[in-house]
Motif scaffolding. Structure first.
Motif, mmCIF file in Angstrom:
data_model
loop_
_atom_site.group_PDB
_atom_site.id
_atom_site.type_symbol
_atom_site.label_atom_id
_atom_site.label_comp_id
_atom_site.label_asym_id
_atom_site.label_seq_id
_atom_site.Cartn_x
_atom_site.Cartn_y
_atom_site.Cartn_z
ATOM 1 N N ALA A 145 0.841 -1.203 0.000
ATOM 2 C CA ALA A 145 0.000 0.000 0.000
ATOM 3 C C ALA A 145 0.871 1.245 0.000
ATOM 4 O O ALA A 145 0.572 2.222 -0.677
ATOM 5 N N SER A 146 1.965 1.210 0.732
ATOM 6 C CA SER A 146 2.843 2.365 0.791
ATOM 7 C C SER A 146 3.437 2.655 -0.589
ATOM 8 O O SER A 146 3.504 3.796 -1.015
ATOM 9 N N LYS A 147 3.864 1.608 -1.293
ATOM 10 C CA LYS A 147 4.426 1.781 -2.626
ATOM 11 C C LYS A 147 3.359 2.301 -3.583
ATOM 12 O O LYS A 147 3.622 3.199 -4.387
ATOM 13 N N ALA A 148 2.176 1.741 -3.491
ATOM 14 C CA ALA A 148 1.079 2.187 -4.356
ATOM 15 C C ALA A 148 0.734 3.648 -4.078
ATOM 16 O O ALA A 148 0.460 4.409 -5.014
ATOM 17 N N GLN A 149 0.767 4.032 -2.810
ATOM 18 C CA GLN A 149 0.474 5.425 -2.468
ATOM 19 C C GLN A 149 1.531 6.361 -3.028
ATOM 20 O O GLN A 149 1.219 7.431 -3.544
ATOM 21 N N ARG A 150 2.811 5.949 -2.944
ATOM 22 C CA ARG A 150 3.885 6.785 -3.492
ATOM 23 C C ARG A 150 3.739 6.917 -5.007
ATOM 24 O O ARG A 150 3.929 8.000 -5.563
ATOM 25 N N GLU A 151 3.396 5.811 -5.669
ATOM 26 C CA GLU A 151 3.221 5.862 -7.125
ATOM 27 C C GLU A 151 2.033 6.728 -7.514
ATOM 28 O O GLU A 151 2.088 7.465 -8.499
ATOM 29 N N ALA A 152 0.967 6.646 -6.738
ATOM 30 C CA ALA A 152 -0.202 7.487 -7.014
ATOM 31 C C ALA A 152 0.138 8.959 -6.790
ATOM 32 O O ALA A 152 -0.277 9.833 -7.573
ATOM 33 N N ALA A 153 0.896 9.240 -5.745
ATOM 34 C CA ALA A 153 1.304 10.617 -5.475
ATOM 35 C C ALA A 153 2.203 11.132 -6.593
ATOM 36 O O ALA A 153 2.067 12.280 -7.030
ATOM 37 N N ALA A 154 3.107 10.292 -7.085
ATOM 38 C CA ALA A 154 3.985 10.687 -8.190
ATOM 39 C C ALA A 154 3.165 10.959 -9.459
ATOM 40 O O ALA A 154 3.456 11.904 -10.203
ATOM 41 N N ALA A 155 2.148 10.155 -9.694
ATOM 42 C CA ALA A 155 1.273 10.382 -10.845
ATOM 43 C C ALA A 155 0.527 11.709 -10.689
ATOM 44 O O ALA A 155 0.368 12.465 -11.660
ATOM 45 N N GLY A 156 0.093 11.989 -9.483
ATOM 46 C CA GLY A 156 -0.574 13.269 -9.213
ATOM 47 C C GLY A 156 0.354 14.445 -9.455
ATOM 48 O O GLY A 156 -0.055 15.475 -9.999
ATOM 49 N N VAL A 157 1.612 14.296 -9.073
ATOM 50 C CA VAL A 157 2.603 15.338 -9.311
ATOM 51 C C VAL A 157 2.789 15.539 -10.813
ATOM 52 O O VAL A 157 2.871 16.678 -11.285
ATOM 53 N N SER A 158 2.816 14.458 -11.570
ATOM 54 C CA SER A 158 2.970 14.561 -13.021
ATOM 55 C C SER A 158 1.785 15.276 -13.663
ATOM 56 O O SER A 158 1.956 16.095 -14.570
ATOM 57 N N VAL A 159 0.600 14.981 -13.185
ATOM 58 C CA VAL A 159 -0.592 15.652 -13.717
ATOM 59 C C VAL A 159 -0.556 17.141 -13.385
ATOM 60 O O VAL A 159 -0.844 17.988 -14.242
ATOM 61 N N ALA A 205 7.958 24.757 -13.218
ATOM 62 C CA ALA A 205 7.014 23.664 -12.969
ATOM 63 C C ALA A 205 7.726 22.318 -13.012
ATOM 64 O O ALA A 205 7.491 21.452 -12.168
ATOM 65 N N THR A 206 8.602 22.158 -13.984
ATOM 66 C CA THR A 206 9.358 20.907 -14.104
ATOM 67 C C THR A 206 10.283 20.715 -12.913
ATOM 68 O O THR A 206 10.347 19.631 -12.334
ATOM 69 N N ASP A 207 10.991 21.765 -12.525
ATOM 70 C CA ASP A 207 11.903 21.670 -11.380
ATOM 71 C C ASP A 207 11.155 21.323 -10.095
ATOM 72 O O ASP A 207 11.603 20.488 -9.306
ATOM 73 N N GLU A 208 10.014 21.964 -9.897
ATOM 74 C CA GLU A 208 9.208 21.696 -8.705
ATOM 75 C C GLU A 208 8.709 20.250 -8.697
ATOM 76 O O GLU A 208 8.754 19.568 -7.670
ATOM 77 N N ALA A 209 8.260 19.777 -9.839
ATOM 78 C CA ALA A 209 7.760 18.403 -9.932
ATOM 79 C C ALA A 209 8.879 17.397 -9.682
ATOM 80 O O ALA A 209 8.676 16.399 -8.985
ATOM 81 N N GLU A 210 10.060 17.652 -10.241
ATOM 82 C CA GLU A 210 11.187 16.748 -10.017
ATOM 83 C C GLU A 210 11.572 16.703 -8.546
ATOM 84 O O GLU A 210 11.880 15.644 -8.010
ATOM 85 N N ALA A 211 11.556 17.852 -7.886
ATOM 86 C CA ALA A 211 11.893 17.906 -6.460
ATOM 87 C C ALA A 211 10.867 17.124 -5.634
ATOM 88 O O ALA A 211 11.234 16.385 -4.714
ATOM 89 N N ARG A 212 9.585 17.282 -5.972
ATOM 90 C CA ARG A 212 8.547 16.538 -5.247
ATOM 91 C C ARG A 212 8.669 15.038 -5.456
ATOM 92 O O ARG A 212 8.531 14.252 -4.528
ATOM 93 N N LYS A 213 8.938 14.618 -6.697
ATOM 94 C CA LYS A 213 9.082 13.191 -6.985
ATOM 95 C C LYS A 213 10.294 12.618 -6.264
ATOM 96 O O LYS A 213 10.235 11.492 -5.752
ATOM 97 N N LYS A 214 11.366 13.374 -6.195
ATOM 98 C CA LYS A 214 12.558 12.918 -5.481
ATOM 99 C C LYS A 214 12.247 12.782 -3.990
ATOM 100 O O LYS A 214 12.651 11.812 -3.358
ATOM 101 N N GLN A 215 11.501 13.743 -3.470
ATOM 102 C CA GLN A 215 11.124 13.685 -2.052
ATOM 103 C C GLN A 215 10.247 12.458 -1.791
ATOM 104 O O GLN A 215 10.417 11.780 -0.778
ATOM 105 N N LEU A 216 9.341 12.155 -2.682
ATOM 106 C CA LEU A 216 8.499 10.978 -2.532
ATOM 107 C C LEU A 216 9.320 9.697 -2.588
ATOM 108 O O LEU A 216 9.061 8.750 -1.850
ATOM 109 N N ALA A 217 10.296 9.661 -3.468
ATOM 110 C CA ALA A 217 11.127 8.474 -3.615
ATOM 111 C C ALA A 217 12.011 8.242 -2.385
ATOM 112 O O ALA A 217 12.315 7.109 -2.047
ATOM 113 N N ASP A 218 12.416 9.329 -1.745
ATOM 114 C CA ASP A 218 13.285 9.228 -0.575
ATOM 115 C C ASP A 218 12.551 8.735 0.660
ATOM 116 O O ASP A 218 13.165 8.214 1.571
ATOM 117 N N HIS A 219 11.246 8.883 0.678
ATOM 118 C CA HIS A 219 10.495 8.467 1.881
ATOM 119 C C HIS A 219 10.055 7.062 1.783
ATOM 120 O O HIS A 219 9.752 6.310 1.155
#
Length: 86
Positions: A18-32, A72-86
């Motif tokens: 569930a944690s992995k799925a939540q991170r992937e869903a959050a990353a998809a939301g960041v991409s959108v 926008a791209t820089d912000e999204a990359e930073a958020r995705k990196k933060q999600l991956a680190d947690h």
């Protein structure tokens, strides 16, 4: 494999699915969100370019749109990196 208090070997528990799925869903939301920011920047840049009174204003509109897209791209990359680190 790890040893428990009794000296027996135990396999480390995998990360919760569930944690992995939540991170992937959050990353998809960041991409959108990133995509929507790109669309917004492009649209506003186009409107500013069309309403520009001079060549210089049109060039500035292009630069502002490009800058907004990069941010926008820089912000999204930073958020995705933060999600991956947690």
């Amino acid at each position: 494999m790890e040893k428990d208090a009794g000296g027996r070997k135990q396999e480390a528990a995998p990360a919760p699915v569930a944690s992995k799925a939540q991170r992937e869903a959050a990353a998809a939301g960041v991409s959108v969100t990133e995509w929507l920011q790109h669309v917004k920047a492009s649209f506003l840049g186009l409107v500013r370019k069309v309403t520009a009174r001079s060549e210089q204003e049109a060039a500035e509109a292009d630069m502002r749109a490009a800058k907004a897209q990069v941010e926008a791209t820089d912000e999204a990359e930073a958020r995705k990196k933060q999600l991956a680190d947690h």
